[in-house]
Write a protein that holds these residues in place. Structure first.
Motif, PDB file in Angstrom:
ATOM      1  N   VAL A 166       0.839  -1.203   0.000  1.00 25.09           N
ATOM      2  CA  VAL A 166       0.000   0.000   0.000  1.00 25.09           C
ATOM      3  C   VAL A 166       0.874   1.253   0.000  1.00 25.09           C
ATOM      4  N   PHE A 167       1.840   1.283   0.913  1.00 25.78           N
ATOM      5  CA  PHE A 167       2.687   2.470   1.066  1.00 25.78           C
ATOM      6  C   PHE A 167       3.737   2.552  -0.038  1.00 25.78           C
ATOM      7  N   TYR A 168       4.190   1.404  -0.490  1.00 26.64           N
ATOM      8  CA  TYR A 168       5.136   1.360  -1.620  1.00 26.64           C
ATOM      9  C   TYR A 168       4.507   1.959  -2.874  1.00 26.64           C
ATOM     10  N   ASN A 169       3.309   1.528  -3.216  1.00 27.25           N
ATOM     11  CA  ASN A 169       2.625   2.066  -4.399  1.00 27.25           C
ATOM     12  C   ASN A 169       2.415   3.564  -4.296  1.00 27.25           C
ATOM     13  N   ALA A 170       2.161   4.049  -3.085  1.00 29.81           N
ATOM     14  CA  ALA A 170       1.840   5.457  -2.891  1.00 29.81           C
ATOM     15  C   ALA A 170       3.027   6.370  -3.177  1.00 29.81           C
ATOM     16  N   PHE A 171       4.234   5.828  -3.238  1.00 33.35           N
ATOM     17  CA  PHE A 171       5.399   6.650  -3.568  1.00 33.35           C
ATOM     18  C   PHE A 171       5.459   6.991  -5.060  1.00 33.35           C
ATOM     19  N   LEU A 172       4.806   6.189  -5.902  1.00 35.23           N
ATOM     20  CA  LEU A 172       4.940   6.359  -7.348  1.00 35.23           C
ATOM     21  C   LEU A 172       4.640   7.783  -7.816  1.00 35.23           C
ATOM     22  N   PRO A 173       3.484   8.382  -7.446  1.00 34.00           N
ATOM     23  CA  PRO A 173       3.223   9.745  -7.918  1.00 34.00           C
ATOM     24  C   PRO A 173       4.073  10.813  -7.235  1.00 34.00           C
ATOM     25  N   GLU A 174       4.875  10.438  -6.254  1.00 33.77           N
ATOM     26  CA  GLU A 174       5.726  11.408  -5.562  1.00 33.77           C
ATOM     27  C   GLU A 174       7.136  11.452  -6.130  1.00 33.77           C
ATOM     28  N   ILE A 175       7.549  10.410  -6.832  1.00 26.97           N
ATOM     29  CA  ILE A 175       8.940  10.348  -7.293  1.00 26.97           C
ATOM     30  C   ILE A 175       9.047  10.383  -8.817  1.00 26.97           C
ATOM     31  N   ALA A 176       7.917  10.539  -9.503  1.00 34.18           N
ATOM     32  CA  ALA A 176       7.946  10.513 -10.967  1.00 34.18           C
ATOM     33  C   ALA A 176       6.908  11.475 -11.528  1.00 34.18           C
ATOM     34  N   THR A 177       7.097  11.833 -12.786  1.00 32.55           N
ATOM     35  CA  THR A 177       6.105  12.636 -13.495  1.00 32.55           C
ATOM     36  C   THR A 177       5.156  11.700 -14.232  1.00 32.55           C
ATOM     37  N   GLU A 178       4.030  12.228 -14.660  1.00 29.44           N
ATOM     38  CA  GLU A 178       3.003  11.376 -15.256  1.00 29.44           C
ATOM     39  C   GLU A 178       3.522  10.564 -16.435  1.00 29.44           C
ATOM     40  N   ASN A 179       4.352  11.182 -17.277  1.00 25.00           N
ATOM     41  CA  ASN A 179       4.837  10.460 -18.452  1.00 25.00           C
ATOM     42  C   ASN A 179       5.822   9.344 -18.090  1.00 25.00           C
ATOM     43  N   GLU A 180       6.240   9.278 -16.812  1.00 15.82           N
ATOM     44  CA  GLU A 180       7.150   8.224 -16.364  1.00 15.82           C
ATOM     45  C   GLU A 180       6.427   7.077 -15.656  1.00 15.82           C
ATOM     46  N   TYR A 181       5.163   7.280 -15.307  1.00 14.71           N
ATOM     47  CA  TYR A 181       4.451   6.301 -14.485  1.00 14.71           C
ATOM     48  C   TYR A 181       4.443   4.904 -15.104  1.00 14.71           C
TER      49      TYR A 181
END
Length: 442
Positions: free
Chosen positions: A138-153
């Motif tokens: 849960v917490f691991y996934n939540a880092f995704l929008p904090e460390i990348a831009t949308e085109n990197e997701y």
């Protein structure tokens, strides 16, 4: 200066993806392959067959194991929203991720001491390992929008899943080598080798997780921990729930995700059982099937990330869900070993893609002006966990009523069709995201 920041951000992204490498060994070694076989073996007896006594209650060993997994998912489904609210409100996302990761890895180590005579102990360790795995995600996934831009997701999410598949296959092959040739490693038999595989899995998980823990940002928004954190966490998740409930795009995506996840997760957990029961494949060939799925899923993760880049997330997801419908129909007619391998190849291709792209797509639906990413992702996680519980339960009920897993596979096709219907109603907005935070070494 700009180049240095980009380099630092890439380092953080690599560290984030390494957590998939760290924890995916649990999913493959403990959940899907070695532990279920070991559990069934050590809980059988000449006197009672496969019936065991768990705290004085008589149950079939496989039923007990299924219930234990369902219970662990239910615990996380209930607890994760409150924990996520607390993590977001107090800036404790990395802290909670560590707690669950260490809980899961230590529980895997604890399974080393499970020999069948201490049934309750073994089941408790298995439940705690499952809770640790599901909770940390849960917490691991939540880092995704904090460390990348949308085109990197899309590609970063695919990279994480690919690393997870690679790492878990490497460790599984080592463990299988130990089980097949215990004398080579100075072990008494395959049972002892299996117990060592649980120990190694726990060490692998905790050890490689240190890379992620070192570089992921700790409290990136500089939130202060305040009193009554549990109450504030509850209020926070209640507020986010109202936002999610009021967003038609999020509602429809989570509905689609729920139904097609019922199919995807059930296939993940029961593919080997299908090959065993319907085709009579021996254990070594079932392991080959699982390895095919894992290895092909690596390419599938990147393939559909590329398809998404060309045609958009919605189109890529629709293609994959449609292929899943065809897979369920084909499973009804599979009669030979090589047909099963071919089907496993196709399953692997869309399994890697749909997991990675679902995560990145949901990231794009989270408002860009929020810092409550763990709270938003808790709803995604609860949706997936409930899908696992209901999907596997439905599969079992249909098999019990009809007497055939083939009919259960057809029913999974219906879940995918409903999910496809919700996907077609979604319009995923295009947004120009900027880097949300400036990442720093923790």
């Amino acid at each position: 200066m700009v180049q240095a920041k980009i380099k630092e951000r890439k380092k953080v992204q690599s560290a984030w993806a390494m957590y998939d490498w760290a924890n995916s060994v649990y999913s493959l070694v403990i959940t899907s392959t070695i532990f279920p076989v070991y559990f069934n073996s050590v809980t059988k007896s000449e006197e009672r067959g496969d019936v065991v006594s768990f705290f004085g209650i008589d149950l079939v060993n496989t039923v007990l194991y299924s219930y234990s997994i369902s219970f662990s998912f239910l615990v996380i489904a209930i607890a994760s929203p409150f924990l996520s609210g607390m993590a977001d409100y107090g800036g404790k996302k990395l802290f909670f991720m560590k707690i669950f990761a260490y809980l899961g890895s230590l529980a895997c180590v604890g399974l080393f001491f499970f020999d069948g005579d201490n049934l309750e102990y073994g089941v408790i360790c298995a439940v705690l390992a499952s809770i640790g795995y599901a909770g940390s995600i849960v917490f691991y996934n939540a880092f995704l929008p904090e460390i990348a831009t949308e085109n990197e997701y899309d590609f970063l999410s695919a990279r994480g899943f690919a690393l997870g598949y690679i790492g878990s296959v490497i460790l599984l092959l080592l463990n299988l080598f130990m089980i097949e040739l215990p004398d080579f490693f100075g072990l008494k038999d395959g049972g002892q080798a299996a117990r060592w595989s649980f120990l190694i899995t726990g060490i692998w998980w905790a050890g490689f997780a240190q890379i992620s823990f070192k570089y992921l940002p700790d409290n990136p928004y500089n939130k202060k921990v305040k009193k009554a954190l549990l109450l504030k966490g509850y209020k926070e998740i209640k507020r986010i729930f109202k936002i999610v409930k009021g967003s038609s795009v999020m509602n429809r995506f989570l509905a689609a995700f729920f139904f097609y996840s019922m199919g995807v997760q059930t296939v993940m957990y029961l593919a080997a059982s299908f090959g065993d029961k319907e085709l009579g494949l021996p254990g070594d060939k079932l392991i080959i099937t699982i390895l095919i799925i894992q290895l092909v899923a690596i390419g599938g993760s990147y393939l559909f990330a590329y398809v998404s880049k060309l045609f958009g997330n919605k189109a890529s997801l629709v293609i994959m869900v449609f292929i899943w419908v065809l897979i369920c129909g084909a499973a009804y007619y599979v009669v030979s070993e090589y047909q099963f391998y071919a089907l496993a190849f196709v399953v692997g291709m869309v399994m890697g893609g749909i997991q990675a792209l679902s995560r990145s797509t949901y990231s794009k639906l989270i408002p860009d002006d929020t810092t409550q990413h763990a709270s938003y992702f808790s709803f995604y996680d609860v949706t997936e966990k409930l899908a696992i519980v209901l999907g596997t339960f439905s599969y079992g009920v249909i098999e019990q009523i009809t007497g055939s897993m083939r009919n259960s596979s057809l029913a999974l096709g219906l879940f995918f069709i409903v999910g496809l219907g919700f996907l077609l109603l979604i319009k995923i907005p295009k947004q120009d995201f900027q880097p949300i935070i400036e990442v720093k070494n923790a």
